[in-house]
Design a protein around this motif. Structure first.
Motif, PDB file in Angstrom:
ATOM      1  N   VAL A 195       0.954  -1.267  -0.079  1.00 23.09           N
ATOM      2  CA  VAL A 195       0.098   0.013   0.046  1.00 23.09           C
ATOM      3  C   VAL A 195       1.034   1.235  -0.067  1.00 23.09           C
ATOM      4  N   PRO A 196       1.117   1.843  -1.233  1.00 23.90           N
ATOM      5  CA  PRO A 196       1.900   2.981  -1.258  1.00 23.90           C
ATOM      6  C   PRO A 196       1.253   4.077  -0.420  1.00 23.90           C
ATOM      7  N   GLN A 197       2.197   5.061  -0.070  1.00 24.17           N
ATOM      8  CA  GLN A 197       1.847   6.433   0.526  1.00 24.17           C
ATOM      9  C   GLN A 197       0.892   7.189  -0.176  1.00 24.17           C
ATOM     10  N   ALA A 198      -0.321   7.703  -0.036  1.00 28.41           N
ATOM     11  CA  ALA A 198      -1.403   8.440  -0.713  1.00 28.41           C
ATOM     12  C   ALA A 198      -1.036   8.382  -2.281  1.00 28.41           C
ATOM     13  N   LEU A 199      -1.572   7.681  -2.874  1.00 26.82           N
ATOM     14  CA  LEU A 199      -1.697   7.703  -4.319  1.00 26.82           C
ATOM     15  C   LEU A 199      -1.741   9.045  -4.813  1.00 26.82           C
ATOM     16  N   ASP A 200      -0.802   9.562  -5.310  1.00 30.78           N
ATOM     17  CA  ASP A 200      -1.110  10.978  -6.196  1.00 30.78           C
ATOM     18  C   ASP A 200      -1.353  10.661  -7.595  1.00 30.78           C
ATOM     19  N   GLU A 254     -11.088   7.098   0.407  1.00 28.71           N
ATOM     20  CA  GLU A 254     -11.593   5.890  -0.100  1.00 28.71           C
ATOM     21  C   GLU A 254     -10.545   5.403  -1.270  1.00 28.71           C
ATOM     22  N   ARG A 255      -9.664   6.442  -1.555  1.00 31.95           N
ATOM     23  CA  ARG A 255      -8.481   5.957  -2.574  1.00 31.95           C
ATOM     24  C   ARG A 255      -7.361   4.991  -1.544  1.00 31.95           C
ATOM     25  N   GLN A 256      -7.276   5.272  -0.371  1.00 29.45           N
ATOM     26  CA  GLN A 256      -6.521   4.547   0.496  1.00 29.45           C
ATOM     27  C   GLN A 256      -7.432   2.943   0.822  1.00 29.45           C
ATOM     28  N   ARG A 257      -8.634   3.100   0.699  1.00 27.39           N
ATOM     29  CA  ARG A 257      -9.192   1.845   0.843  1.00 27.39           C
ATOM     30  C   ARG A 257      -8.982   1.042  -0.542  1.00 27.39           C
ATOM     31  N   LEU A 258      -9.039   1.794  -1.503  1.00 26.29           N
ATOM     32  CA  LEU A 258      -8.625   1.219  -2.724  1.00 26.29           C
ATOM     33  C   LEU A 258      -7.276   0.593  -2.853  1.00 26.29           C
ATOM     34  N   GLN A 292      -6.383  -3.662  -3.294  1.00 22.72           N
ATOM     35  CA  GLN A 292      -5.492  -4.196  -4.518  1.00 22.72           C
ATOM     36  C   GLN A 292      -4.181  -5.186  -3.470  1.00 22.72           C
ATOM     37  N   ALA A 293      -3.783  -4.258  -2.508  1.00 26.30           N
ATOM     38  CA  ALA A 293      -2.716  -5.076  -1.771  1.00 26.30           C
ATOM     39  C   ALA A 293      -3.324  -6.474  -1.218  1.00 26.30           C
TER      40      ALA A 293
END
Lengths: 243, 301
Positions: A74-79, A137-141, A145-146
């Motif tokens: 899980v990368p740091q906040a997906l930018d 929500e992006r972090q949940r996504l 995936q992880a």
């Protein structure tokens, strides 16, 4: 499933003349939730990126894989570019099949990705554009995936960033479930309360290892104050953290 | 393949004689041009989506400029003026790979680096082209810059077809991985994607494509056709499927209309220019639509 042991041995990292990591040595036992804590700029992300083979570090990092070698990250906040026309379902297709995402998902992938989205509470957002998701929500996504396919080693870089309370609870539950299934979890955390609740081991990093051991024993008032600097924590936070 | 092209041309000619098709189809070059349009439309539209996602429009412009130098070198080395493909492919591949290598090994920002490469390739290309066109034929310059659809030969179609097949064979199975590595390289690497290798593969793909399209769209305009249909599609769409399909349709319609309209009404404009103007019209329409409908959506929400 049995997760791997992860061993950091005398890891050093210099970037542009600055010493980011110095003589970092510690181990993570299989199937444990290991929290990596420490002040910002203390080298937590750099250590994780060294583990992933993305940093020119010295010293040895060994992952003693058992039967499975699947790594979840899980990368740091997906930018990302918010205008990209990529939906949640497209993203899941992209990471789990070879067939180009624009030709749709095959049935097996559709089922497993729907299941993964259900686990993180995004099952009704599969047609939502990535750019229209909230930070949480992006972090949940990223969590979803992880966990797809089930990893033997799960590495998370501040997964709770931007998450609401429900998200944080979900994160805790998923980490505990993964560890119970045998997954080794390395988790960069900033909420020490969360660490105390679910982590088994903890390492505090500020260029060098400040302390390392069992989470419940080690997160005492003095140690936390010393590691983070007295200024960094409000009295109330310290009170919450110490037994 | 030449027999196939010939058969297509004859069918269209028969249609023109029987007056079921417009009169212009009696000319072989019209059929050639439309064949090319049908090939490059989907190809540029499809790969353009990746160019937009990877923000490589400026990069492909630099490759387009390098194609001018390629033509110049070809003429100097004695290749045919109409099809100096060895020199174009050779020089552009070298240029593209060098640019990408430098991009990976420098601390300069991307726009500075590409800006320098772009300027150098334009200066070198224009100098060399003007130098050789004085010796051969002054129309070369115009044809290379803006496309010259009337002179498309079977060789050109063959080159285009080969490049199209290669891009499809390589690009389709790697599409997801390329998309993921442009979104988050670390995540892609963890999932076993060879991020750097794919970057080079993509650079080679755009280079081959650019060279194969120079004859039809022109060196300075290929990049526009990679960019504009995909950018227009992105204005309206929120899924990968819609993005790629819309971009392909807009690009193909632009190509066919850009080839057909000047021929039908005897307009003395280069095919490349007409194609891009039509694509740009789509971009304008979708931008307005997005602004208007976007506002409605916000007002409702």
């Amino acid at each position: 499933m049995r997760g791997p042991t992860v061993h950091f041995s005398r890891v050093n990292l210099n970037l542009g003349g600055t010493r980011i990591l110095e003589d970092v040595t510690f181990s993570i036992a299989p199937g444990e939730i290991h929290a990596l804590v420490g002040p910002n700029g203390g080298g937590k992300t750099s250590l994780v990126r060294s583990l992933l083979g993305e940093m020119p570090h010295e010293g040895e990092i060994t992952i003693a894989w058992q039967e499975s070698t699947i790594l979840g990250y899980v990368p740091q906040a997906l930018d990302l570019d918010r205008t990209l026309p990529i939906s949640v379902a497209d993203f899941m297709a992209m990471i789990s099949q070879r067939r180009p995402a624009f030709l749709g998902m095959n049935r097996q992938v559709r089922e497993s990705s729907q299941h993964a989205l259900q686990r993180v509470g995004l099952e009704n957002k599969s047609r939502r554009k990535l750019g229209d998701l909230s930070g949480g929500e992006r972090q949940r996504l990223m969590l979803a995936q992880a966990l797809m396919p089930a990893p033997a080693l799960l590495v998370l870089d501040e997964p709770a960033a931007g998450m609401d309370e429900a998200g944080e609870t979900l994160l805790e539950r998923l980490l505990v479930e993964s560890a119970q299934a045998g997954t080794t979890v390395l988790w960069i955390a900033h909420d020490l309360g969360q660490v105390r609740r679910i982590a088994h081991g903890v390492t505090c990093l500020n260029r060098t290892v400040q302390f390392h051991g069992r989470a419940t024993e080690l997160l005492t008032n003095e140690r936390v104050r010393a590691a983070f600097g007295l200024q960094a924590l409000r009295a109330q936070e310290v009170a919450e953290l110490t037994p | 393949m030449n027999e196939v092209y010939e058969a297509i041309r004859q069918t269209l000619q028969a249609g023109a004689h029987a007056q079921t098709l417009p009169e212009m189809f009696q000319y072989g070059f019209v059929a050639n041009a439309l064949l090319c349009g049908l090939l490059i439309g989907p190809l540029l539209g499809g790969i353009g989506t990746m160019v937009v996602v990877k923000r490589m429009a400026f990069f492909s412009q630099a490759i387009g400029n390098a194609a001018m130098t390629g033509v110049g070198i070809g003429v100097l080395l004695g290749e045919s003026v109409a099809a100096p493909y060895y020199s174009m492919f050779g020089f552009c591949l070298l240029f593209g790979l060098l640019l990408n290598y430098t991009r990976n090994h420098t601390k300069l920002t991307q726009d500075t680096l590409i800006g320098v490469f772009l300027a150098v390739s334009l200066a070198l290309g224009s100098s060399l082209l003007l130098f050789v066109s004085a010796k051969v034929n002054t129309h070369i310059l115009e044809a290379v810059l803006f496309g010259s659809i009337l002179t498309v030969s079977d060789t050109d179609i063959n080159v285009l077809l080969a490049v199209a097949l290669l891009c499809a064979l390589v690009g389709l199975p790697l599409f997801n991985q390329m998309l993921l590595s442009s979104m988050n390289p670390s995540l892609a690497r963890v999932r076993g994607v060879p991020v750097h290798l794919l970057e080079y593969v993509f650079v080679v793909m755009i280079t081959l494509l650019t060279v194969a399209c120079v004859k039809i769209v022109g060196a300075v305009l290929v990049e526009a056709l990679l960019l504009i249909p995909a950018a227009a599609a992105r204005n309206l769409i929120s899924s990968v499927r819609g993005f790629v399909l819309t971009s392909i349709v807009l690009s193909t319609v632009s190509c066919l209309a850009g080839i057909y309209i000047p021929m039908r009404w005897d307009l003395a404009v280069p095919s490349g220019g007409a194609i891009i103007l039509i694509a740009a019209m789509f971009f304008l329409l979708t931008t307005v639509a997005r602004a208007v409908f976007g506002r409605f959506r916000e007002a409702r929400a």
